[in-house]
Write a protein that holds these residues in place. Structure first.
Motif, PDB file in Angstrom:
ATOM      1  N   ASP A 121       0.853  -1.194   0.000  1.00 20.73           N
ATOM      2  CA  ASP A 121       0.000   0.000   0.000  1.00 20.73           C
ATOM      3  C   ASP A 121       0.887   1.243   0.000  1.00 20.73           C
ATOM      4  OD1 ASP A 121      -1.689   2.122   0.536  1.00 20.73           O
ATOM      5  OD2 ASP A 121      -2.634   1.183   2.279  1.00 20.73           O
ATOM      6  N   ARG A 122       0.867   1.968  -1.093  1.00 14.72           N
ATOM      7  CA  ARG A 122       1.730   3.151  -1.237  1.00 14.72           C
ATOM      8  C   ARG A 122       1.423   4.246  -0.219  1.00 14.72           C
ATOM      9  NH1 ARG A 122       4.510   3.809  -6.369  1.00 14.72           N
ATOM     10  NH2 ARG A 122       4.208   1.930  -7.610  1.00 14.72           N
ATOM     11  N   SER A 123       0.230   4.230   0.376  1.00 17.76           N
ATOM     12  CA  SER A 123      -0.120   5.272   1.341  1.00 17.76           C
ATOM     13  C   SER A 123       0.305   4.915   2.769  1.00 17.76           C
ATOM     14  CB  SER A 123      -1.631   5.539   1.304  1.00 17.76           C
ATOM     15  OG  SER A 123      -2.341   4.414   1.785  1.00 17.76           O
ATOM     16  N   LEU A 143      17.909  -7.181   2.689  1.00 17.86           N
ATOM     17  CA  LEU A 143      18.937  -6.146   2.617  1.00 17.86           C
ATOM     18  C   LEU A 143      18.801  -5.327   1.335  1.00 17.86           C
ATOM     19  CD1 LEU A 143      21.434  -4.739   3.719  1.00 17.86           C
ATOM     20  CD2 LEU A 143      22.820  -6.538   2.630  1.00 17.86           C
ATOM     21  N   ALA A 144      18.546  -5.988   0.226  1.00 18.35           N
ATOM     22  CA  ALA A 144      18.387  -5.276  -1.047  1.00 18.35           C
ATOM     23  C   ALA A 144      17.244  -4.264  -0.959  1.00 18.35           C
ATOM     24  CB  ALA A 144      18.143  -6.267  -2.185  1.00 18.35           C
ATOM     25  N   LEU A 145      16.163  -4.631  -0.318  1.00 19.33           N
ATOM     26  CA  LEU A 145      15.034  -3.712  -0.153  1.00 19.33           C
ATOM     27  C   LEU A 145      15.396  -2.581   0.796  1.00 19.33           C
ATOM     28  CD1 LEU A 145      12.070  -2.921  -0.617  1.00 19.33           C
ATOM     29  CD2 LEU A 145      11.466  -4.485   1.262  1.00 19.33           C
ATOM     30  N   THR A 161      11.098   4.882  -1.013  1.00 21.41           N
ATOM     31  CA  THR A 161      10.060   3.855  -0.886  1.00 21.41           C
ATOM     32  C   THR A 161       8.929   4.024  -1.894  1.00 21.41           C
ATOM     33  OG1 THR A 161       8.871   5.093   0.802  1.00 21.41           O
ATOM     34  CG2 THR A 161      10.538   3.521   1.573  1.00 21.41           C
ATOM     35  N   ALA A 162       8.955   5.112  -2.654  1.00 15.83           N
ATOM     36  CA  ALA A 162       7.941   5.322  -3.689  1.00 15.83           C
ATOM     37  C   ALA A 162       8.467   4.954  -5.072  1.00 15.83           C
ATOM     38  CB  ALA A 162       7.470   6.779  -3.676  1.00 15.83           C
ATOM     39  N   SER A 163       9.703   4.503  -5.139  1.00 14.64           N
ATOM     40  CA  SER A 163      10.322   4.225  -6.435  1.00 14.64           C
ATOM     41  C   SER A 163       9.939   2.855  -6.981  1.00 14.64           C
ATOM     42  CB  SER A 163      11.853   4.312  -6.323  1.00 14.64           C
ATOM     43  OG  SER A 163      12.339   3.218  -5.567  1.00 14.64           O
ATOM     44  N   ASP A 222      10.053  -3.252  -6.907  1.00 14.11           N
ATOM     45  CA  ASP A 222      10.648  -4.480  -7.445  1.00 14.11           C
ATOM     46  C   ASP A 222      11.342  -5.292  -6.353  1.00 14.11           C
ATOM     47  OD1 ASP A 222       9.750  -3.760  -9.966  1.00 14.11           O
ATOM     48  OD2 ASP A 222      11.721  -3.034 -10.646  1.00 14.11           O
ATOM     49  N   LYS A 223      12.097  -4.616  -5.506  1.00 12.36           N
ATOM     50  CA  LYS A 223      12.804  -5.301  -4.418  1.00 12.36           C
ATOM     51  C   LYS A 223      11.819  -5.874  -3.403  1.00 12.36           C
ATOM     52  CE  LYS A 223      16.900  -4.437  -5.999  1.00 12.36           C
ATOM     53  NZ  LYS A 223      17.607  -5.494  -6.709  1.00 12.36           N
TER      54      LYS A 223
END
Length: 167
Positions: A25-27, A82-84, A90-92, A97-98
């Motif tokens: 959830d982007r929000s 770790l990659a994330l 966090t909006a990219s 993808d991560k």
């Protein structure tokens, strides 16, 4: 606290799923949720590996190769976590993808662990021993949470230390 290690582990698995839904959830407050996920995931994996997996390997009815494979999958999860964590925005699209890579790795592990290791443990390990393991798992997990095991520096350290487990 549940008095069965299988139930404690399953409870964490369900919480992982909830956190993944919230992280998608982007929000939502993604940094806070990621911090919670990182701490729980690392504490859970480390407690399983220190307290539960070695004990289960002593039961001939529990597949030791599956237990070893579970530890390999924890290492893969640490790498994906770790990659994330290393993506600042966090909006990219990169963060999205991560996140999906982590979700995929964790869902695969959870599914396999539940179908093999945990089913075997439920069927083959006496309830009294599962209760003992529950206490040990809970204590180890809490100790790691208290030590801020989800901190990115700790995640980097364990990702490096477990990289050799990945096939």
């Amino acid at each position: 606290m549940a008095l069965d290690v299988v139930e404690l582990i399953l409870n964490d698995h369900r919480r992982f799923e909830e956190l993944f839904r919230e992280l998608r959830d982007r929000s939502s407050d993604r940094p806070a949720l990621l911090g919670e996920l990182a701490a729980l995931l690392v504490a859970h994996a480390e407690a399983e590996e220190s307290e539960v997996y070695p004990a289960l390997k002593r039961y001939k009815e529990v597949d030791g190769d599956e237990v070893d494979h579970g530890a390999e999958e924890h290492a893969e999860g640490h790498q994906a976590l770790l990659a994330l964590m290393e993506v600042a925005d966090t909006a990219s699209e990169e963060w999205e993808d991560k996140l999906e890579e982590l979700v995929e790795a964790l869902n695969h592990h959870v599914d396999e662990e539940e179908r093999t290791i945990l089913n075997d443990a439920r069927e083959q390990v006496p309830a009294e021993r599962r209760a003992e393991l529950a206490k040990a798992f809970h204590a180890a997990r809490q100790e790691r949470l208290d030590d801020d095991c989800g901190d990115i520096e700790h995640v980097r350290k364990i990702a490096r230390a477990t990289a050799d487990r990945i096939d």
